[in-house]
Design a protein around this motif. Structure first.
Motif, PDB file in Angstrom:
ATOM      1  N   SER A  83      13.038  -1.554  19.195  1.00 19.37           N
ATOM      2  CA  SER A  83      13.000  -2.226  17.897  1.00 19.37           C
ATOM      3  C   SER A  83      11.573  -2.458  17.417  1.00 19.37           C
ATOM      4  CB  SER A  83      13.764  -3.546  17.954  1.00 19.37           C
ATOM      5  OG  SER A  83      13.191  -4.430  18.908  1.00 19.37           O
ATOM      6  N   ALA A  84      10.626  -2.627  18.347  1.00 18.71           N
ATOM      7  CA  ALA A  84       9.230  -2.765  17.932  1.00 18.71           C
ATOM      8  C   ALA A  84       8.741  -1.465  17.297  1.00 18.71           C
ATOM      9  CB  ALA A  84       8.361  -3.141  19.128  1.00 18.71           C
ATOM     10  N   GLY A  85       9.152  -0.337  17.866  1.00 17.22           N
ATOM     11  CA  GLY A  85       8.814   0.954  17.264  1.00 17.22           C
ATOM     12  C   GLY A  85       9.486   1.147  15.921  1.00 17.22           C
ATOM     13  N   GLU A  86      10.706   0.626  15.795  1.00 15.88           N
ATOM     14  CA  GLU A  86      11.409   0.715  14.516  1.00 15.88           C
ATOM     15  C   GLU A  86      10.656  -0.051  13.435  1.00 15.88           C
ATOM     16  OE1 GLU A  86      15.823  -0.254  12.591  1.00 15.88           O
ATOM     17  OE2 GLU A  86      15.523  -0.411  14.753  1.00 15.88           O
ATOM     18  N   ARG A  87      10.101  -1.213  13.776  1.00 18.35           N
ATOM     19  CA  ARG A  87       9.291  -1.962  12.813  1.00 18.35           C
ATOM     20  C   ARG A  87       8.153  -1.101  12.265  1.00 18.35           C
ATOM     21  NH1 ARG A  87       7.862  -6.467  17.088  1.00 18.35           N
ATOM     22  NH2 ARG A  87       9.971  -7.189  17.580  1.00 18.35           N
ATOM     23  N   VAL A  88       7.468  -0.438  13.191  1.00 24.48           N
ATOM     24  CA  VAL A  88       6.309   0.360  12.785  1.00 24.48           C
ATOM     25  C   VAL A  88       6.748   1.552  11.952  1.00 24.48           C
ATOM     26  CG1 VAL A  88       4.341   1.703  13.587  1.00 24.48           C
ATOM     27  CG2 VAL A  88       4.981  -0.414  14.783  1.00 24.48           C
ATOM     28  N   ARG A  89       7.845   2.187  12.319  1.00 26.33           N
ATOM     29  CA  ARG A  89       8.353   3.315  11.521  1.00 26.33           C
ATOM     30  C   ARG A  89       8.639   2.864  10.087  1.00 26.33           C
ATOM     31  NH1 ARG A  89      11.381   4.349  16.413  1.00 26.33           N
ATOM     32  NH2 ARG A  89      13.348   3.618  15.518  1.00 26.33           N
ATOM     33  N   ILE A  90       9.267   1.701   9.947  1.00 26.39           N
ATOM     34  CA  ILE A  90       9.566   1.188   8.604  1.00 26.39           C
ATOM     35  C   ILE A  90       8.271   0.936   7.837  1.00 26.39           C
ATOM     36  CG2 ILE A  90      10.579  -0.716   7.299  1.00 26.39           C
ATOM     37  CD1 ILE A  90      12.533  -1.086   9.713  1.00 26.39           C
ATOM     38  N   LEU A  95       7.248   2.483   4.327  1.00 26.09           N
ATOM     39  CA  LEU A  95       7.060   1.632   3.151  1.00 26.09           C
ATOM     40  C   LEU A  95       5.692   1.873   2.515  1.00 26.09           C
ATOM     41  CD1 LEU A  95       8.569  -1.799   4.289  1.00 26.09           C
ATOM     42  CD2 LEU A  95       9.508  -0.243   2.574  1.00 26.09           C
ATOM     43  N   LYS A  96       4.712   2.217   3.336  1.00 30.33           N
ATOM     44  CA  LYS A  96       3.376   2.494   2.824  1.00 30.33           C
ATOM     45  C   LYS A  96       3.193   3.959   2.425  1.00 30.33           C
ATOM     46  CE  LYS A  96       0.695  -1.234   4.893  1.00 30.33           C
ATOM     47  NZ  LYS A  96       0.051  -1.663   3.637  1.00 30.33           N
ATOM     48  N   GLY A  97       4.214   4.781   2.655  1.00 31.31           N
ATOM     49  CA  GLY A  97       4.127   6.178   2.269  1.00 31.31           C
ATOM     50  C   GLY A  97       3.154   6.980   3.113  1.00 31.31           C
ATOM     51  N   LEU A  98       2.994   6.610   4.383  1.00 33.95           N
ATOM     52  CA  LEU A  98       2.035   7.265   5.260  1.00 33.95           C
ATOM     53  C   LEU A  98       2.706   8.359   6.086  1.00 33.95           C
ATOM     54  CD1 LEU A  98       0.139   4.090   6.511  1.00 33.95           C
ATOM     55  CD2 LEU A  98      -0.607   5.716   4.757  1.00 33.95           C
ATOM     56  N   ARG A 113      20.032   0.354   2.512  1.00 32.92           N
ATOM     57  CA  ARG A 113      20.218   1.390   1.497  1.00 32.92           C
ATOM     58  C   ARG A 113      18.907   2.109   1.155  1.00 32.92           C
ATOM     59  NH1 ARG A 113      23.907  -2.738  -0.542  1.00 32.92           N
ATOM     60  NH2 ARG A 113      22.308  -3.603  -1.927  1.00 32.92           N
ATOM     61  N   LEU A 114      17.786   1.636   1.697  1.00 31.00           N
ATOM     62  CA  LEU A 114      16.484   2.205   1.383  1.00 31.00           C
ATOM     63  C   LEU A 114      16.069   3.216   2.448  1.00 31.00           C
ATOM     64  CD1 LEU A 114      14.673  -1.104   0.375  1.00 31.00           C
ATOM     65  CD2 LEU A 114      15.821   0.544  -1.136  1.00 31.00           C
ATOM     66  N   ASP A 115      15.455   4.313   2.008  1.00 29.17           N
ATOM     67  CA  ASP A 115      15.080   5.376   2.938  1.00 29.17           C
ATOM     68  C   ASP A 115      14.158   4.893   4.043  1.00 29.17           C
ATOM     69  OD1 ASP A 115      16.635   7.232   1.671  1.00 29.17           O
ATOM     70  OD2 ASP A 115      14.975   8.285   0.669  1.00 29.17           O
ATOM     71  N   ALA A 116      13.220   4.010   3.729  1.00 30.22           N
ATOM     72  CA  ALA A 116      12.271   3.554   4.744  1.00 30.22           C
ATOM     73  C   ALA A 116      12.987   2.926   5.932  1.00 30.22           C
ATOM     74  CB  ALA A 116      11.281   2.557   4.134  1.00 30.22           C
ATOM     75  N   PHE A 117      14.094   2.247   5.666  1.00 33.17           N
ATOM     76  CA  PHE A 117      14.869   1.624   6.729  1.00 33.17           C
ATOM     77  C   PHE A 117      15.876   2.608   7.321  1.00 33.17           C
ATOM     78  CE2 PHE A 117      13.113  -1.853   4.381  1.00 33.17           C
ATOM     79  CZ  PHE A 117      12.921  -2.870   5.307  1.00 33.17           C
ATOM     80  N   ARG A 118      16.554   3.330   6.443  1.00 38.96           N
ATOM     81  CA  ARG A 118      17.600   4.254   6.904  1.00 38.96           C
ATOM     82  C   ARG A 118      17.030   5.327   7.830  1.00 38.96           C
ATOM     83  NH1 ARG A 118      19.251   9.003   5.119  1.00 38.96           N
ATOM     84  NH2 ARG A 118      17.865   8.898   3.307  1.00 38.96           N
TER      85      ARG A 118
END
Length: 214
Positions: free
Chosen positions: A10-17, A21-24, A192-197
């Motif tokens: 889940s810590a890695g999931e935070r960073v992926r999001i 979200l920053k479009g990186l 529903r947002l791609d950054a999370f999905r």
């Protein structure tokens, strides 16, 4: 940038999001794809995730998130108002400091292997501490000065990317989250947002075939 992690982290999931979200742009590297011992050689802590920035390794998701916010300040993941920004950081810190370790597998394994706690006792322990944590977070949202659609703003950010993976972890461990309607409604909006999905465990290339999503 390379993000070294695994699907159920889940810590890695935070960073992926945060990265999305920053479009990186980043490369996701499952630790299972590395030779034995290679990850520990890169990150002496041995914990996930780690961000490889041109050969320099940043460990611990809070440090990684702060690095991303400092180096790539736009769009910011934190509210502009200083008090609300502090409230957002406090909310996220409650998850990382008070709740996250409860869901870490090696912690629960220690209870079983070293302290002889049976599965019923482990489940009770997990649900007790996570229940206290979620109740505090729900009440924090109830007291917000504005009923924003996301935790602390009109767009998802620092708090939401901490909350959603933690709720997924809790649900996977059998916690009933129906008592936290504000948290649940924000999780639904985020999902529903791609950054999370695209950052969910089941969306990762190392997600095991046939495994039920968390």
């Amino acid at each position: 940038m390379r993000l070294l992690s695994r699907w159920q982290n889940s810590a890695g999931e935070r960073v992926r999001i945060a990265l999305r979200l920053k479009g990186l742009q980043f490369d996701y590297v499952p630790v299972s794809s590395l030779a034995p011992g290679d990850y520990k050689a890169l990150n002496p802590q041995g914990l996930l995730p780690a961000l490889d920035v041109g050969g320099r390794i940043v460990a611990q998701s809070p440090a990684i998130l702060e690095y991303l916010e400092e180096v790539y300040p736009e769009p910011s993941l934190l509210p502009s108002d200083t008090i609300i920004r502090a409230e957002a950081r406090a909310f996220a810190a409650h998850i990382t400091s008070e709740m996250h370790a409860i869901t870490v597998q090696r912690v629960r394994r220690f209870l079983e292997a070293d302290l002889a706690v049976d599965q019923t006792g482990i489940d009770r322990w997990v649900q007790h501490w996570l229940g206290l944590g979620f109740a505090a977070l729900e009440e924090t949202l109830r007291r917000r000065v504005v009923n924003w659609p996301f935790c602390f703003g009109d767009e998802p950010g620092w708090v939401d990317l901490h909350l959603v993976p933690q709720m997924g972890n809790a649900r996977r461990l059998g916690c009933d989250l129906s008592s936290y309607p504000l948290l649940g409604s924000i999780e639904q909006r985020c999902s529903r947002l791609d950054a999370f999905r695209l950052s969910r465990p089941e969306a990762q290339p190392d997600f095991p075939h046939g495994q039920a999503p968390a």
